[in-house]
Design a protein around this motif. Structure first.
Motif, PDB file in Angstrom:
ATOM      1  N   ASP A   1      24.562  -7.080 144.471  1.00 43.25           N
ATOM      2  CA  ASP A   1      25.130  -7.587 144.782  1.00 43.25           C
ATOM      3  C   ASP A   1      25.666  -8.197 143.650  1.00 43.25           C
ATOM      4  O   ASP A   1      26.918  -8.882 143.955  1.00 43.25           O
ATOM      5  N   SER A   2      26.263  -7.515 142.721  1.00 42.76           N
ATOM      6  CA  SER A   2      26.953  -7.417 141.481  1.00 42.76           C
ATOM      7  C   SER A   2      27.661  -6.593 141.653  1.00 42.76           C
ATOM      8  O   SER A   2      29.174  -6.239 140.937  1.00 42.76           O
ATOM      9  N   TYR A   3      27.862  -4.826 142.165  1.00 47.67           N
ATOM     10  CA  TYR A   3      28.451  -4.048 140.871  1.00 47.67           C
ATOM     11  C   TYR A   3      28.678  -2.633 142.839  1.00 47.67           C
ATOM     12  O   TYR A   3      27.843  -3.173 144.266  1.00 47.67           O
ATOM     13  N   TYR A   4      29.642  -2.277 142.812  1.00 49.46           N
ATOM     14  CA  TYR A   4      29.762  -0.810 144.092  1.00 49.46           C
ATOM     15  C   TYR A   4      29.223   0.088 142.616  1.00 49.46           C
ATOM     16  O   TYR A   4      29.672   0.417 142.486  1.00 49.46           O
ATOM     17  N   ARG A   5      29.336   1.123 143.838  1.00 54.74           N
ATOM     18  CA  ARG A   5      28.856   2.600 143.416  1.00 54.74           C
ATOM     19  C   ARG A   5      30.208   3.281 144.274  1.00 54.74           C
ATOM     20  O   ARG A   5      30.405   3.427 145.784  1.00 54.74           O
ATOM     21  N   ILE A   6      31.412   4.308 143.570  1.00 48.93           N
ATOM     22  CA  ILE A   6      32.042   5.007 144.174  1.00 48.93           C
ATOM     23  C   ILE A   6      31.894   6.460 143.532  1.00 48.93           C
ATOM     24  O   ILE A   6      31.186   6.409 141.844  1.00 48.93           O
ATOM     25  N   PHE A   7      32.342   6.744 144.171  1.00 49.51           N
ATOM     26  CA  PHE A   7      32.551   8.507 144.039  1.00 49.51           C
ATOM     27  C   PHE A   7      32.575   9.171 144.632  1.00 49.51           C
ATOM     28  O   PHE A   7      33.222   9.300 146.110  1.00 49.51           O
TER      29      PHE A   7
ATOM     30  N   SER B   1      28.056  -0.935 148.532  1.00 52.27           N
ATOM     31  CA  SER B   1      27.892  -1.852 147.362  1.00 52.27           C
ATOM     32  C   SER B   1      25.978  -1.068 146.996  1.00 52.27           C
ATOM     33  O   SER B   1      24.943  -1.765 148.302  1.00 52.27           O
ATOM     34  N   TYR B   2      25.880  -1.062 146.022  1.00 49.62           N
ATOM     35  CA  TYR B   2      24.670  -0.896 145.333  1.00 49.62           C
ATOM     36  C   TYR B   2      24.385  -2.452 144.983  1.00 49.62           C
ATOM     37  O   TYR B   2      22.845  -2.296 144.972  1.00 49.62           O
TER      38      TYR B   2
ATOM     39  N   GLU C   1      21.830   9.602 147.524  1.00 48.35           N
ATOM     40  CA  GLU C   1      22.013   8.310 146.195  1.00 48.35           C
ATOM     41  C   GLU C   1      20.459   7.581 146.421  1.00 48.35           C
ATOM     42  O   GLU C   1      20.193   6.504 146.279  1.00 48.35           O
ATOM     43  N   GLY C   2      20.439   7.577 147.750  1.00 48.61           N
ATOM     44  CA  GLY C   2      18.625   6.851 148.095  1.00 48.61           C
ATOM     45  C   GLY C   2      19.511   5.206 148.835  1.00 48.61           C
ATOM     46  O   GLY C   2      18.710   3.690 149.233  1.00 48.61           O
ATOM     47  N   HIS C   3      20.881   5.573 149.340  1.00 50.38           N
ATOM     48  CA  HIS C   3      21.532   3.990 150.405  1.00 50.38           C
ATOM     49  C   HIS C   3      22.393   4.629 151.184  1.00 50.38           C
ATOM     50  O   HIS C   3      23.138   5.748 152.076  1.00 50.38           O
TER      51      HIS C   3
END
Length: 348
Positions: free
Chosen positions: A232-238, A229-230, A207-209
């Protein structure tokens, strides 16, 4: 399935390997389920919560809440010391300590958020490496219980000397088999956290995070639900698994598009939730709606879209603010079902 019966089964395995008599086996078995008796304290807290101040409620929650103080290392240590002073038996003390510590660890290594290091660490956490329905833990922990029930049925329920339903364990029946089961159980519970750490490292590289160990919960054997937390505006879920890597990835917006218009109410809801316990939501997502002079702020977890059964993720906090009076009410919605308004002393 990790529940009170599972803890009882592990306690019986420990007692059988320790070579204890029937009375001592009962003590160890009780120690294995003792932490779950905090549901009595939790029920008492729920009965009086509306009569408490916010500070008093939060203080009592740490001691009375389910999977709180009675699921801590300090509590387990105090109980083990009590067994030693009461019984003056080293083997019984070690078995009792192992039984109660196994309960705490097994809950901590599955999906339950706890405070095992309270009062030194008050933040909740979980290892979250073994699924609640893990087949290895379930089968191993239920074997001694099934054996005892079978023996009890075989003897037609009579507890005469020589036919006692604990006699099989106290006389060492299947001792080698039980010892091997306990070894397999211990290795399984120790290796899974390591395997999860390796999986998280691999996913972070992909992911690089930074995801973080706490950012992933088991949702089925070998499969995890993760979020981070991807921006300031979005989370990434998986979801991810040991055999197929990342699956079902998606982005979830943290705040509504009209955030600026309702920033006062969003901030108020955030502060109120931050003051409450137990704090089930790890990745807060806000939604705003209006009806008449009411502004409703719904706080949920970003992982909800991919969660099926887990109560932590399916819990929403609904704050209803009256624009005219400034008053508000709070509702808790679990799995889509509303409850009664929550007492305000839980928040301020």
């Amino acid at each position: 399935m990790v529940n009170t019966l599972s803890h009882l089964g592990i306690g019986l395995l420990i007692a059988s390997v320790a070579g204890l008599n029937s009375r001592q086996i009962k003590i160890v078995a009780f120690m294995a389920i003792l932490p779950d008796l905090d549901f009595i304290l939790n029920a008492l807290l729920l009965a009086i919560d509306q009569d408490l101040s916010h500070r008093a409620y939060n203080s009592l929650y740490y001691f009375f809440g389910h999977r709180e103080f009675m699921h801590s290392i300090l509590f387990a240590s105090l109980v083990t010391l009590y067994i030693w002073f009461k019984e003056k038996n080293g083997i019984l003390t070690l078995a009792s300590g192992a039984a109660i510590f196994s309960h705490i660890y097994l809950d901590y290594v599955t999906s339950w958020k706890m405070r095992p290091f309270f009062p030194f660490v008050t933040d909740s956490s979980t290892i979250g490496a073994i699924d609640f329905f893990d087949p290895v833990v379930t089968i191993i922990s239920f074997i001694p219980i099934v054996y005892i029930l079978a023996e009890h049925a075989k003897k037609n329920g009579y507890l005469k000397d020589g036919n006692n339903w604990l006699s099989g364990l106290s006389k060492g029946k299947h001792e080698i088999f039980y010892r091997n089961l306990l070894i397999v159980f211990t290795i399984w519970c120790l290796l899974n956290p390591v395997a999860k750490a390796l999986l998280i490292d691999h996913i972070e590289e992909t992911e690089g995070h930074n995801i973080g160990y706490q950012g992933s919960y088991p949702i089925s054997p070998g499969k995890f639900l993760s979020a981070y937390s991807y921006n300031d505006s979005y989370y990434r879920i998986f979801t991810s698994s040991y055999w197929s890597g990342i699956e079902n990835a998606a982005f979830v917006r943290k705040y509504p598009n009209n955030e600026g218009e309702f920033i006062e109410y969003l901030s108020k809801a955030e502060i109120l939730y931050g003051n409450s316990l137990p704090g089930e939501i790890d990745y807060p997502v806000y939604d705003v709606s209006t009806y008449g002079n009411n502004v409703t702020v719904t706080l949920s977890d970003a992982r909800n879209p991919l969660a099926q059964y887990w109560a932590y993720f399916k819990t929403d906090y609904v704050f209803v603010f009256d624009e005219d009076t400034g008053n508000y009410q709070v509702y808790i919605k679990r799995n889509g079902q509303y409850g009664k308004p929550v007492p305000m002393n839980l928040f301020e």
